[in-house]
Scaffold this motif. Structure first.
Motif, mmCIF file in Angstrom:
data_model
loop_
_atom_site.group_PDB
_atom_site.id
_atom_site.type_symbol
_atom_site.label_atom_id
_atom_site.label_comp_id
_atom_site.label_asym_id
_atom_site.label_seq_id
_atom_site.Cartn_x
_atom_site.Cartn_y
_atom_site.Cartn_z
ATOM 1 N N PRO A 122 0.819 -1.212 0.000
ATOM 2 C CA PRO A 122 0.000 0.000 0.000
ATOM 3 C C PRO A 122 0.854 1.265 0.000
ATOM 4 C CG PRO A 122 -0.825 -1.579 1.602
ATOM 5 C CD PRO A 122 0.490 -2.102 1.133
ATOM 6 N N GLY A 123 0.528 2.162 -0.913
ATOM 7 C CA GLY A 123 1.205 3.451 -0.954
ATOM 8 C C GLY A 123 2.572 3.457 -1.587
ATOM 9 N N ARG A 124 3.019 2.323 -2.104
ATOM 10 C CA ARG A 124 4.370 2.258 -2.670
ATOM 11 C C ARG A 124 4.317 2.321 -4.196
ATOM 12 N NH1 ARG A 124 8.779 -2.717 -2.180
ATOM 13 N NH2 ARG A 124 10.202 -1.920 -3.769
ATOM 14 N N VAL A 125 5.176 3.133 -4.765
ATOM 15 C CA VAL A 125 5.319 3.220 -6.212
ATOM 16 C C VAL A 125 6.616 2.533 -6.612
ATOM 17 C CG1 VAL A 125 5.660 4.765 -8.173
ATOM 18 C CG2 VAL A 125 3.954 5.319 -6.441
ATOM 19 N N ILE A 126 6.531 1.464 -7.388
ATOM 20 C CA ILE A 126 7.727 0.766 -7.861
ATOM 21 C C ILE A 126 8.313 1.545 -9.035
ATOM 22 C CG2 ILE A 126 8.577 -1.307 -9.026
ATOM 23 C CD1 ILE A 126 6.712 -2.969 -7.380
ATOM 24 N N ALA A 127 9.563 1.927 -8.908
ATOM 25 C CA ALA A 127 10.211 2.726 -9.946
ATOM 26 C C ALA A 127 11.330 1.987 -10.653
ATOM 27 C CB ALA A 127 10.752 4.019 -9.349
ATOM 28 N N CYS A 128 11.799 0.874 -10.087
ATOM 29 C CA CYS A 128 12.894 0.133 -10.706
ATOM 30 C C CYS A 128 12.810 -1.323 -10.273
ATOM 31 C CB CYS A 128 14.253 0.736 -10.327
ATOM 32 S SG CYS A 128 14.586 0.718 -8.554
ATOM 33 N N GLY A 129 13.649 -2.151 -10.882
ATOM 34 C CA GLY A 129 13.672 -3.576 -10.582
ATOM 35 C C GLY A 129 13.713 -4.396 -11.848
ATOM 36 N N ALA A 130 14.482 -5.468 -11.832
ATOM 37 C CA ALA A 130 14.636 -6.322 -13.009
ATOM 38 C C ALA A 130 13.341 -7.054 -13.325
ATOM 39 C CB ALA A 130 15.752 -7.329 -12.772
ATOM 40 N N ILE A 131 13.068 -7.222 -14.625
ATOM 41 C CA ILE A 131 11.928 -7.995 -15.109
ATOM 42 C C ILE A 131 12.441 -8.951 -16.181
ATOM 43 C CG2 ILE A 131 11.309 -6.073 -16.663
ATOM 44 C CD1 ILE A 131 8.406 -7.075 -16.555
ATOM 45 N N THR A 132 12.159 -10.249 -16.013
ATOM 46 C CA THR A 132 12.684 -11.256 -16.943
ATOM 47 C C THR A 132 11.622 -12.312 -17.235
ATOM 48 O OG1 THR A 132 13.553 -12.656 -15.160
ATOM 49 C CG2 THR A 132 15.039 -10.993 -16.077
ATOM 50 N N LEU A 133 11.788 -12.969 -18.376
ATOM 51 C CA LEU A 133 10.943 -14.112 -18.731
ATOM 52 C C LEU A 133 11.797 -15.131 -19.471
ATOM 53 C CD1 LEU A 133 7.947 -15.252 -18.869
ATOM 54 C CD2 LEU A 133 8.094 -14.636 -21.275
ATOM 55 N N SER A 134 11.651 -16.395 -19.084
ATOM 56 C CA SER A 134 12.328 -17.503 -19.758
ATOM 57 C C SER A 134 11.300 -18.467 -20.323
ATOM 58 C CB SER A 134 13.241 -18.257 -18.784
ATOM 59 O OG SER A 134 14.267 -17.419 -18.282
ATOM 60 N N VAL A 135 11.637 -19.068 -21.445
ATOM 61 C CA VAL A 135 10.827 -20.121 -22.039
ATOM 62 C C VAL A 135 11.678 -21.382 -22.102
ATOM 63 C CG1 VAL A 135 9.533 -20.876 -24.063
ATOM 64 C CG2 VAL A 135 9.510 -18.451 -23.412
ATOM 65 N N ASP A 136 11.241 -22.418 -21.399
ATOM 66 C CA ASP A 136 12.000 -23.668 -21.305
ATOM 67 C C ASP A 136 13.443 -23.407 -20.870
ATOM 68 O OD1 ASP A 136 9.727 -25.021 -22.070
ATOM 69 O OD2 ASP A 136 10.330 -25.215 -24.171
ATOM 70 N N GLY A 137 13.604 -22.496 -19.920
ATOM 71 C CA GLY A 137 14.912 -22.222 -19.334
ATOM 72 C C GLY A 137 15.777 -21.240 -20.092
ATOM 73 N N GLN A 138 15.336 -20.766 -21.241
ATOM 74 C CA GLN A 138 16.107 -19.808 -22.032
ATOM 75 C C GLN A 138 15.501 -18.409 -21.867
ATOM 76 O OE1 GLN A 138 16.398 -21.110 -26.106
ATOM 77 N NE2 GLN A 138 17.637 -22.899 -25.592
ATOM 78 N N VAL A 139 16.346 -17.450 -21.470
ATOM 79 C CA VAL A 139 15.873 -16.090 -21.239
ATOM 80 C C VAL A 139 15.445 -15.455 -22.558
ATOM 81 C CG1 VAL A 139 16.506 -13.781 -20.437
ATOM 82 C CG2 VAL A 139 17.320 -15.805 -19.195
ATOM 83 N N ARG A 140 14.226 -14.936 -22.593
ATOM 84 C CA ARG A 140 13.687 -14.296 -23.792
ATOM 85 C C ARG A 140 13.452 -12.796 -23.589
ATOM 86 N NH1 ARG A 140 11.371 -18.339 -27.076
ATOM 87 N NH2 ARG A 140 12.775 -20.133 -26.936
#
Length: 235
Positions: free
Chosen positions: A151-169
């Motif tokens: 509550p009340g927090r604005v996220i301004a940074c942070g890594a975002i990742t997605l992998s398909v079958d273990g490979q980063v896409r």
């Protein structure tokens, strides 16, 4: 006053799990921000100039909401089904015409999300100036992890990742959003009276691509959590 009588049982309320709570978050509406990372906009052939453009949005039915960890069928009428990994904002307080500096007051929490897309149908609709519904408002296509209360927090940074079958896409950072959380809340609230339970999928970074039956997707957002999805056979 007598209770309403229906011809058949109405659908259950769409909801999402909440971290650390037995209570679930009832979902009101699903909003999606289109083309909100420069590199993704470029890979879609539609670069964004923030100095002269505003954010744009599309919606999906809450019935498309699907929990992380699910196996969902490969959808019909597409040969190009894509993943899009996103930070999801959960609204916790009603508001209209919200100043950006007050956007934090309307934040309940965040989640990881996948905006699954019939890309072939979306692009045909886009190029012909038609609505995106058949490409975007797809059954099982709004995947959501548990909501993390902030509550009340604005996220301004942070890594975002997605992998398909273990490979980063997909691999990027939330600080690369073209319109940040405060700007999205302020702008969207000019068009809608935002309500508790509204979810805003804030856009996807570059690296989107197709999946096939049997693929396993695993996403992560720093400080928020994890999300997984397995693509099952066509129904």
């Amino acid at each position: 006053m007598n209770a309403a009588s229906y011809l058949w049982a109405p659908p259950a309320v769409a909801s999402a799990a909440v971290q650390g709570s037995a209570q679930r978050l009832p979902v009101n509406r699903l909003f999606f921000v289109g083309r909100n990372y420069h590199a993704h906009a470029a890979e879609m052939g539609k670069p964004v100039d923030k100095s002269v453009e505003r954010p744009f949005y599309f919606t999906k039915s809450p019935t498309t909401l699907t929990p992380s960890g699910s196996t969902t069928p490969y959808p019909s009428e597409t040969n190009n089904y894509h993943y899009e990994m996103e930070l999801v904002l959960a609204i916790g307080k009603a508001g209209f015409r919200i100043p950006a500096k007050q956007a934090h007051e309307h934040v309940y929490g965040y989640a990881c999300g996948l905006d699954m897309t019939r890309r072939d149908l979306q692009l045909v609709a886009r190029d012909k100036g038609r609505p995106w519904d058949l490409g975007k408002d797809v059954e099982h296509s709004s995947v959501i992890s548990e909501i993390v209360p902030m509550p009340g927090r604005v996220i301004a940074c942070g890594a975002i990742t997605l992998s398909v079958d273990g490979q980063v896409r997909q691999q990027s950072s939330i600080d690369k959003l073209i319109w940040n959380i405060r700007e999205i809340v302020a702008d969207l609230s000019l068009f809608y009276h935002l309500q508790p339970g509204d979810l805003i999928y804030t856009g996807t970074p570059e690296g989107v691509g197709p999946v096939v039956t049997g693929n396993h997707l695993a996403g992560h957002i720093e400080g928020v959590g994890e999300i997984t999805l397995t693509i099952g056979p066509a129904a």
